[in-house]
Design an enzyme around this catalytic site. Structure first.
Site, PDB file in Angstrom:
ATOM      1  N   GLY A  38      58.497 -17.279   1.642  1.00 34.50           N
ATOM      2  CA  GLY A  38      57.035 -17.297   1.517  1.00 34.50           C
ATOM      3  C   GLY A  38      56.367 -17.667   2.829  1.00 34.50           C
TER       4      GLY A  38
ATOM      5  N   SER B 140      54.329 -26.925  -9.294  1.00 35.55           N
ATOM      6  CA  SER B 140      52.860 -26.839  -9.265  1.00 35.55           C
ATOM      7  C   SER B 140      52.220 -27.714 -10.334  1.00 35.55           C
ATOM      8  CB  SER B 140      52.460 -25.382  -9.509  1.00 35.55           C
ATOM      9  OG  SER B 140      51.083 -25.292  -9.794  1.00 35.55           O
TER      10      SER B 140
ATOM     11  N   GLY C 123      52.690 -16.687   3.692  1.00 34.32           N
ATOM     12  CA  GLY C 123      51.597 -17.248   2.906  1.00 34.32           C
ATOM     13  C   GLY C 123      50.930 -18.431   3.592  1.00 34.32           C
ATOM     14  N   GLN C 124      49.958 -18.991   2.918  1.00 33.77           N
ATOM     15  CA  GLN C 124      49.201 -20.130   3.455  1.00 33.77           C
ATOM     16  C   GLN C 124      50.127 -21.295   3.830  1.00 33.77           C
ATOM     17  OE1 GLN C 124      45.427 -22.324   1.774  1.00 33.77           O
ATOM     18  NE2 GLN C 124      47.198 -23.150   0.696  1.00 33.77           N
ATOM     19  N   ASP C 125      50.885 -21.792   2.850  1.00 32.65           N
ATOM     20  CA  ASP C 125      51.711 -22.979   3.104  1.00 32.65           C
ATOM     21  C   ASP C 125      52.836 -22.669   4.086  1.00 32.65           C
ATOM     22  OD1 ASP C 125      50.092 -23.954   1.152  1.00 32.65           O
ATOM     23  OD2 ASP C 125      51.687 -24.610  -0.208  1.00 32.65           O
TER      24      ASP C 125
ATOM     25  N   TYR D 110      52.458 -17.993 -15.169  1.00 38.99           N
ATOM     26  CA  TYR D 110      52.773 -18.595 -13.858  1.00 38.99           C
ATOM     27  C   TYR D 110      53.328 -20.000 -14.074  1.00 38.99           C
ATOM     28  CZ  TYR D 110      51.730 -21.123  -9.486  1.00 38.99           C
ATOM     29  OH  TYR D 110      51.810 -21.921  -8.363  1.00 38.99           O
TER      30      TYR D 110
ATOM     31  N   LYS E 124      57.074 -21.676 -13.509  1.00 42.33           N
ATOM     32  CA  LYS E 124      57.250 -22.841 -12.625  1.00 42.33           C
ATOM     33  C   LYS E 124      57.985 -23.978 -13.359  1.00 42.33           C
ATOM     34  CE  LYS E 124      55.180 -21.873  -8.579  1.00 42.33           C
ATOM     35  NZ  LYS E 124      55.906 -21.913  -7.295  1.00 42.33           N
TER      36      LYS E 124
ATOM     37  N   HIS F  20      45.715 -26.918  -3.106  1.00 46.91           N
ATOM     38  CA  HIS F  20      45.425 -27.179  -1.694  1.00 46.91           C
ATOM     39  C   HIS F  20      44.983 -25.871  -1.052  1.00 46.91           C
ATOM     40  CE1 HIS F  20      49.726 -26.677  -2.462  1.00 46.91           C
ATOM     41  NE2 HIS F  20      49.783 -25.987  -1.334  1.00 46.91           N
TER      42      HIS F  20
ATOM     43  N   GLU G 239      49.927 -26.790 -12.034  1.00 46.98           N
ATOM     44  CA  GLU G 239      49.627 -25.895 -13.163  1.00 46.98           C
ATOM     45  C   GLU G 239      50.585 -26.160 -14.331  1.00 46.98           C
ATOM     46  OE1 GLU G 239      47.654 -22.922 -13.920  1.00 46.98           O
ATOM     47  OE2 GLU G 239      46.246 -23.542 -12.363  1.00 46.98           O
TER      48      GLU G 239
HETATM   49  P1  NAP Z   1      50.622 -17.800  -1.022  1.00 50.77           P
HETATM   50  O1  NAP Z   1      49.744 -17.936   0.173  1.00 50.77           O
HETATM   51  O2  NAP Z   1      50.212 -16.863  -2.089  1.00 50.77           O
HETATM   52  O3  NAP Z   1      52.067 -17.398  -0.509  1.00 50.77           O
HETATM   53  C1  NAP Z   1      53.054 -16.922  -1.395  1.00 50.77           C
HETATM   54  C2  NAP Z   1      54.197 -16.385  -0.563  1.00 50.77           C
HETATM   55  O4  NAP Z   1      55.210 -15.897  -1.462  1.00 50.77           O
HETATM   56  C3  NAP Z   1      53.784 -15.219   0.340  1.00 50.77           C
HETATM   57  O5  NAP Z   1      54.435 -15.353   1.574  1.00 50.77           O
HETATM   58  C4  NAP Z   1      54.336 -14.030  -0.417  1.00 50.77           C
HETATM   59  O6  NAP Z   1      54.668 -12.948   0.399  1.00 50.77           O
HETATM   60  C5  NAP Z   1      55.620 -14.630  -0.978  1.00 50.77           C
HETATM   61  N1  NAP Z   1      56.180 -13.776  -2.015  1.00 50.77           N
HETATM   62  C6  NAP Z   1      55.582 -13.379  -3.171  1.00 50.77           C
HETATM   63  N2  NAP Z   1      56.410 -12.561  -3.851  1.00 50.77           N
HETATM   64  C7  NAP Z   1      57.534 -12.432  -3.099  1.00 50.77           C
HETATM   65  C8  NAP Z   1      58.734 -11.712  -3.256  1.00 50.77           C
HETATM   66  N3  NAP Z   1      58.963 -10.952  -4.339  1.00 50.77           N
HETATM   67  N4  NAP Z   1      59.677 -11.799  -2.288  1.00 50.77           N
HETATM   68  C9  NAP Z   1      59.465 -12.556  -1.170  1.00 50.77           C
HETATM   69  N5  NAP Z   1      58.336 -13.258  -0.959  1.00 50.77           N
HETATM   70  C10 NAP Z   1      57.383 -13.200  -1.923  1.00 50.77           C
HETATM   71  O7  NAP Z   1      50.880 -19.212  -1.713  1.00 50.77           O
HETATM   72  P2  NAP Z   1      50.732 -20.674  -1.092  1.00 50.77           P
HETATM   73  O8  NAP Z   1      49.375 -21.172  -1.399  1.00 50.77           O
HETATM   74  O9  NAP Z   1      51.230 -20.665   0.299  1.00 50.77           O
HETATM   75  O10 NAP Z   1      51.732 -21.491  -2.015  1.00 50.77           O
HETATM   76  C11 NAP Z   1      53.096 -21.731  -1.641  1.00 50.77           C
HETATM   77  C12 NAP Z   1      53.876 -22.142  -2.874  1.00 50.77           C
HETATM   78  O11 NAP Z   1      53.306 -23.311  -3.434  1.00 50.77           O
HETATM   79  C13 NAP Z   1      53.893 -21.113  -3.987  1.00 50.77           C
HETATM   80  O12 NAP Z   1      55.141 -21.173  -4.621  1.00 50.77           O
HETATM   81  C14 NAP Z   1      52.808 -21.585  -4.921  1.00 50.77           C
HETATM   82  O13 NAP Z   1      53.038 -21.123  -6.242  1.00 50.77           O
HETATM   83  C15 NAP Z   1      52.962 -23.084  -4.792  1.00 50.77           C
HETATM   84  N6  NAP Z   1      51.757 -23.861  -5.059  1.00 50.77           N
HETATM   85  C16 NAP Z   1      50.614 -23.611  -4.363  1.00 50.77           C
HETATM   86  C17 NAP Z   1      49.489 -24.367  -4.615  1.00 50.77           C
HETATM   87  C18 NAP Z   1      48.205 -24.138  -3.838  1.00 50.77           C
HETATM   88  O14 NAP Z   1      47.168 -24.677  -4.252  1.00 50.77           O
HETATM   89  N7  NAP Z   1      48.221 -23.423  -2.744  1.00 50.77           N
HETATM   90  C19 NAP Z   1      49.523 -25.403  -5.564  1.00 50.77           C
HETATM   91  C20 NAP Z   1      50.728 -25.647  -6.225  1.00 50.77           C
HETATM   92  C21 NAP Z   1      51.835 -24.883  -5.960  1.00 50.77           C
HETATM   93  P3  NAP Z   1      53.760 -11.627   0.540  1.00 50.77           P
HETATM   94  O15 NAP Z   1      52.971 -11.863   1.772  1.00 50.77           O
HETATM   95  O16 NAP Z   1      54.783 -10.564   0.655  1.00 50.77           O
HETATM   96  O17 NAP Z   1      52.955 -11.502  -0.713  1.00 50.77           O
END
Ligand code: NAP
Length: 345
Positions: free
Chosen positions: A8, A123, A11-13, A147, A151, A177, A125
């Site tokens: 990932g 999460s 993505g943002q994190d 979702y 999780k 976040h 969630e």
């Molecule tokens: P995000 O920006 O949506 O990033 C998700 C990442 O997962 C992206 O790099 C995406 O790649 C990758 N991904 C999705 N499907 C995939 C696949 N089939 N194979 C390989 N990579 C794949 O999410 P985030 O905000 O950074 O969150 C990071 C993690 O923390 C996630 O697991 C999220 O569920 C969890 N989380 C986030 C929050 C929050 O508020 N941000 C809160 C609690 C938990 P692509 O660019 O290819 O789509």
């Protein structure tokens, strides 16, 4: 030199964590889908500083290959179908990536890299219609969407792998976040975008909402239930907690959040107020955008993380929202995102 593998990473994190680890001298490998890596993504500016292993979390063989190639000391499993709302229409994919993908990763670690430390992104969630507030590591899960259910499955399997095989797996139960890197379809970013449009006098935006309509139309931003409340923190702060979890002698799960709940109404007040506008003049409510089931009072009790990890959020809610609004204004003016200072020297 320590080696880390981040799933990932686009993505943002993933991008914030990469910057954090590079600054600490790590060799960082990123696991990314081919089609994502070759288009602009949150980690594009880091391309010259990291190594990418292409693959998909839906493919067990890709996950095993990434671990074999990167030989990591630490893995951060952040990849996920990360939109709870969309998980209803993409339930099988959500389970495949968020649930099965995580289990395949744990299994590959067990078989080929059992000494490696694993962070897994759980999460808030998972608390869903929480039975009590605030939520901590002992609060029961009560997921209300696919979702969150996926999780919970991965979270439980992380514990089972930890207890059954003695693997080092730590789960971060992170509350919302946000940052200037959030995609536009997330609520906070939509509000930041709406405020930026108001500041620049944009009456009809070129970017569309989930209904396929301009996010801002006739100078108004459409939102659902204004009373929804969340514990919103800054993503750059939260990735440090992930790293701190993996530096502990014994792996465990931690709740991470600011402990402060704010409503969508308050978010609008801060965002529009930061550019001198009254949100009530610029926002309309649309019943079609109200989610059928909203979580209850979701707010973190992160006292264990404060005590054991020494973790504290550092960016105030108001500062975060202002940064997001400013970033959207720059974007609307056609300026490229400013990430100076985030790169290693
Ligand atoms: P995000 O920006 O949506 O990033 C998700 C990442 O997962 C992206 O790099 C995406 O790649 C990758 N991904 C999705 N499907 C995939 C696949 N089939 N194979 C390989 N990579 C794949 O999410 P985030 O905000 O950074 O969150 C990071 C993690 O923390 C996630 O697991 C999220 O569920 C969890 N989380 C986030 C929050 C929050 O508020 N941000 C809160 C609690 C938990 P692509 O660019 O290819 O789509």
């Amino acid at each position: 030199m320590k080696r880390a593998l981040i799933t990932g990473i686009t993505g943002q994190d993933g991008s914030f964590l990469t910057e954090f680890l590079l600054a600490r001298g790590y060799l960082v490998f990123g696991f990314a889908r081919r089609e994502s890596w070759y288009r602009p993504n949150c980690a594009s500016h880091l391309a010259d500083h990291i190594r990418i292993v292409l693959g998909d979390m839906g493919e067990g063989v890709d996950i095993a290959n990434a671990i074999r190639e990167s030989e990591p000391d630490e893995i951060y499993n952040l990849a996920s179908q990360s939109r709870p709302g969309e998980s209803w229409t993409r339930a099988p994919e959500t389970l495949l990536v968020n649930g099965l993908g995580a289990i395949r990763l744990f299994e590959s670690v067990r078989q080929t890299r059992p000494g490696c430390r694993v962070y897994h992104a759980s999460s808030s969630e998972m608390f869903g219609r929480a039975t009590s507030a605030p939520q901590n590591e002992s609060t029961p899960f009560n997921p209300i969407n696919p979702y969150a259910a996926a999780k919970v499955y991965a979270h439980q399997m992380a514990r089972i792998y930890r207890e059954s095989y003695g693997l080092y797996i730590a789960c971060g139960v992170l509350f919302n976040h946000e940052s200037e890197r959030r995609p536009l379809h997330f609520l906070t970013q939509k509000v930041a975008y709406g405020a930026a449009c108001a500041a620049l006098g944009v009456q009809r935006s070129s970017d569309l909402n989930e209904m396929g309509r301009p996010i801002v139309d006739h100078g108004k931003l459409s939102l659902g239930n204004m009373d929804v409340a969340r514990d919103w923190g800054y993503a750059g702060d939260f990735v440090e907690a992930m790293w701190r979890m993996l530096q502990q002698a014994v792996p465990s799960d931690y709740v991470i959040g600011t402990g402060q709940m704010r409503t969508l109404r308050q978010l609008c007040e801060v965002a529009y107020g930061s550019v001198g506008h009254n949100w009530q003049d610029c926002v309309v409510t649309d019943a079609a955008l109200v989610r059928p089931l909203e979580p209850g009072a979701i707010v973190a009790d992160a006292s264990r993380a404060r005590r054991e990890l020494g973790w504290e959020p550092s960016v105030a809610f108001e500062t975060m929202v202002q940064r997001m609004v400013q970033a959207q204004m720059a974007r609307l003016r056609g300026e490229s995102p400013s990430r100076a200072g985030s790169l290693p020297a």
